[in-house]
Design a protein around this motif. Sequence first.
Motif, PDB file in Angstrom:
ATOM      1  N   LEU A 189      15.205  -6.048 -35.520  1.00 35.93           N
ATOM      2  CA  LEU A 189      15.124  -6.363 -33.905  1.00 35.93           C
ATOM      3  C   LEU A 189      15.573  -4.991 -33.402  1.00 35.93           C
ATOM      4  CD1 LEU A 189      16.523  -9.737 -32.972  1.00 35.93           C
ATOM      5  CD2 LEU A 189      14.423  -9.050 -33.180  1.00 35.93           C
ATOM      6  N   MET A 190      16.452  -4.198 -33.830  1.00 34.66           N
ATOM      7  CA  MET A 190      16.480  -2.791 -33.370  1.00 34.66           C
ATOM      8  C   MET A 190      15.590  -1.837 -33.494  1.00 34.66           C
ATOM      9  SD  MET A 190      19.638   0.202 -34.389  1.00 34.66           S
ATOM     10  CE  MET A 190      18.703   0.410 -36.018  1.00 34.66           C
ATOM     11  N   GLY A 191      14.672  -1.821 -34.431  1.00 31.67           N
ATOM     12  CA  GLY A 191      13.509  -1.231 -34.749  1.00 31.67           C
ATOM     13  C   GLY A 191      12.490  -1.605 -33.692  1.00 31.67           C
ATOM     14  N   LEU A 192      12.322  -2.855 -33.573  1.00 30.89           N
ATOM     15  CA  LEU A 192      11.283  -3.504 -32.644  1.00 30.89           C
ATOM     16  C   LEU A 192      11.647  -2.853 -31.267  1.00 30.89           C
ATOM     17  CD1 LEU A 192       8.541  -5.079 -32.923  1.00 30.89           C
ATOM     18  CD2 LEU A 192      10.030  -7.212 -32.658  1.00 30.89           C
ATOM     19  N   LEU A 193      12.978  -3.122 -30.933  1.00 27.20           N
ATOM     20  CA  LEU A 193      13.288  -2.837 -29.346  1.00 27.20           C
ATOM     21  C   LEU A 193      13.237  -1.602 -29.176  1.00 27.20           C
ATOM     22  CD1 LEU A 193      14.645  -3.917 -26.851  1.00 27.20           C
ATOM     23  CD2 LEU A 193      17.111  -3.226 -28.016  1.00 27.20           C
ATOM     24  N   PHE A 194      13.482  -0.499 -30.094  1.00 30.52           N
ATOM     25  CA  PHE A 194      12.981   1.017 -29.869  1.00 30.52           C
ATOM     26  C   PHE A 194      11.565   1.210 -29.792  1.00 30.52           C
ATOM     27  CE2 PHE A 194      16.971   2.761 -32.233  1.00 30.52           C
ATOM     28  CZ  PHE A 194      17.698   2.708 -31.155  1.00 30.52           C
ATOM     29  N   PHE A 195      10.827   0.651 -30.596  1.00 27.88           N
ATOM     30  CA  PHE A 195       9.248   0.680 -30.529  1.00 27.88           C
ATOM     31  C   PHE A 195       8.889   0.288 -29.041  1.00 27.88           C
ATOM     32  CE2 PHE A 195       5.081  -1.336 -31.023  1.00 27.88           C
ATOM     33  CZ  PHE A 195       4.278  -0.220 -31.174  1.00 27.88           C
ATOM     34  N   ILE A 196       9.357  -1.172 -28.507  1.00 27.25           N
ATOM     35  CA  ILE A 196       8.874  -1.542 -27.281  1.00 27.25           C
ATOM     36  C   ILE A 196       9.209  -0.587 -26.344  1.00 27.25           C
ATOM     37  CG2 ILE A 196       9.000  -3.358 -25.641  1.00 27.25           C
ATOM     38  CD1 ILE A 196       9.364  -5.168 -28.286  1.00 27.25           C
ATOM     39  N   LEU A 197      10.639  -0.179 -26.092  1.00 29.95           N
ATOM     40  CA  LEU A 197      11.064   0.585 -25.156  1.00 29.95           C
ATOM     41  C   LEU A 197      10.335   1.961 -24.974  1.00 29.95           C
ATOM     42  CD1 LEU A 197      14.860  -0.205 -25.238  1.00 29.95           C
ATOM     43  CD2 LEU A 197      13.147  -1.065 -23.627  1.00 29.95           C
ATOM     44  N   LEU A 198      10.378   2.659 -25.936  1.00 31.98           N
ATOM     45  CA  LEU A 198       9.718   3.967 -26.251  1.00 31.98           C
ATOM     46  C   LEU A 198       8.196   3.909 -25.869  1.00 31.98           C
ATOM     47  CD1 LEU A 198      11.718   5.547 -28.951  1.00 31.98           C
ATOM     48  CD2 LEU A 198      12.139   5.831 -26.677  1.00 31.98           C
ATOM     49  N   SER A 199       7.617   2.963 -26.452  1.00 34.28           N
ATOM     50  CA  SER A 199       6.328   2.820 -26.090  1.00 34.28           C
ATOM     51  C   SER A 199       6.156   2.497 -24.425  1.00 34.28           C
ATOM     52  CB  SER A 199       5.610   1.660 -26.890  1.00 34.28           C
ATOM     53  OG  SER A 199       5.630   1.952 -28.284  1.00 34.28           O
ATOM     54  N   LEU A 218       4.322   7.881 -33.702  1.00 37.30           N
ATOM     55  CA  LEU A 218       5.439   8.263 -34.059  1.00 37.30           C
ATOM     56  C   LEU A 218       6.606   7.382 -33.889  1.00 37.30           C
ATOM     57  CD1 LEU A 218       6.701  11.018 -35.584  1.00 37.30           C
ATOM     58  CD2 LEU A 218       7.044  11.908 -33.135  1.00 37.30           C
ATOM     59  N   ILE A 219       6.512   6.724 -32.606  1.00 39.72           N
ATOM     60  CA  ILE A 219       7.390   5.729 -32.287  1.00 39.72           C
ATOM     61  C   ILE A 219       7.565   4.446 -33.159  1.00 39.72           C
ATOM     62  CG2 ILE A 219       8.098   4.084 -30.469  1.00 39.72           C
ATOM     63  CD1 ILE A 219       7.140   6.148 -28.303  1.00 39.72           C
ATOM     64  N   PHE A 220       6.143   4.376 -33.489  1.00 36.84           N
ATOM     65  CA  PHE A 220       6.202   2.880 -34.434  1.00 36.84           C
ATOM     66  C   PHE A 220       6.856   3.173 -35.828  1.00 36.84           C
ATOM     67  CE2 PHE A 220       3.737   0.732 -37.612  1.00 36.84           C
ATOM     68  CZ  PHE A 220       3.727  -0.561 -37.228  1.00 36.84           C
ATOM     69  N   ILE A 221       7.256   4.357 -36.296  1.00 35.96           N
ATOM     70  CA  ILE A 221       8.026   4.654 -37.417  1.00 35.96           C
ATOM     71  C   ILE A 221       9.234   3.719 -37.393  1.00 35.96           C
ATOM     72  CG2 ILE A 221       9.182   6.188 -38.660  1.00 35.96           C
ATOM     73  CD1 ILE A 221       7.027   8.238 -38.116  1.00 35.96           C
ATOM     74  N   PHE A 222       9.865   3.537 -36.518  1.00 38.16           N
ATOM     75  CA  PHE A 222      11.200   2.690 -36.184  1.00 38.16           C
ATOM     76  C   PHE A 222      10.756   1.344 -36.817  1.00 38.16           C
ATOM     77  CE2 PHE A 222      12.171   5.597 -32.428  1.00 38.16           C
ATOM     78  CZ  PHE A 222      13.273   5.797 -32.944  1.00 38.16           C
ATOM     79  N   VAL A 223       9.584   0.992 -36.740  1.00 38.27           N
ATOM     80  CA  VAL A 223       9.383  -0.591 -37.397  1.00 38.27           C
ATOM     81  C   VAL A 223       9.333  -0.670 -38.749  1.00 38.27           C
ATOM     82  CG1 VAL A 223       7.817  -2.489 -37.548  1.00 38.27           C
ATOM     83  CG2 VAL A 223       8.047  -1.230 -35.416  1.00 38.27           C
ATOM     84  N   PRO A 224       8.570   0.243 -39.576  1.00 37.65           N
ATOM     85  CA  PRO A 224       8.748   0.155 -41.241  1.00 37.65           C
ATOM     86  C   PRO A 224      10.046   0.504 -41.536  1.00 37.65           C
ATOM     87  CG  PRO A 224       7.497   1.705 -40.290  1.00 37.65           C
ATOM     88  CD  PRO A 224       7.703   1.172 -39.220  1.00 37.65           C
TER      89      PRO A 224
END
Length: 290
Positions: A189-199, A218-224
């Motif tokens: 969820l932390m990776g997904l949240l970073f991705f959503i907010l920064l996107s 580049l922001i999507f890197i948080f997810v994998p």
Amino acid sequence: QAINSPTNETVQRNAQAHEFSLAQYAVEQIVFHSGITLLCLFVAGMIMFRARWNWFAWFTAFLLTFIAEYAFFNEIFVAQLLSIWVYEVGSLFWPLVLLYIYLFPNGNPTPRWSLWVMAPVIVIHLAVQVLGFLIVINRSSPSQILFDIVLGPIQGLISLAFLFILGCQIYRYSRVSTREEKQQTKWFLMGLLFFILLSSVSELLGDRNPYQAEISLLIFIFVPISVAFAILRYRLWDIDLVIRRTLQYGLLSLVLGLVYFGGVTLLQQVFTSLTGQQSPLAVVLSTLVI
């Protein structure tokens, strides 16, 4: 050709926005997309190496491989490495992303009755993806008209499905998950949240940001990366400490930014009222305050 495939006009426009020649833009795109693709494949390989008989770990590795292939779409399309219908078969796997988020972190549907809701949603999503695939390989007017009609309602249905999945995950976390599974959920969820907010921030910048596509990837890197920590269950960092420090330093950065820009604005107004013109001294003084 594919619905979202690059054209000569879009490539030329993007190269000009980046202030690159066509050759420079091509190199930049290949290098950047290769990095994202290799990262996803590396994480997928690490998961497969340790998956043993855990089917959900293999499911995770498969989806990361699918995302890696999707990240390299433009290069494969332009180089004509595959027939477009072969490549577009991958679009049929998008419903699996929805299923993965629903089943995370152990692959069990929770609560059990929720499967009766998710199964029809997945089937409907798959049917729409199949329709889109048929349009790509054979652009018939009836199929295109039908796709245009159902696209809006389906997007609304998927949005509702995400809210339903969020409710299921909250129930899973509070009632069912073990301590280890709660840690895995926090990473994901932390990776997904970073991705959503920064996107969202990147989308708000819009045309003022010529590197929007690169930044989004580049922001999507948080997810994998977050998936890697969740599935591999590394204990290199305590996720609770990471979240706490992220909130602390994020809030501190936000406050400092507001103080700085507020100081610049306020001092500029003071100098303007005193001297009748703006002064760079306002920026200097605001920087000293920070």
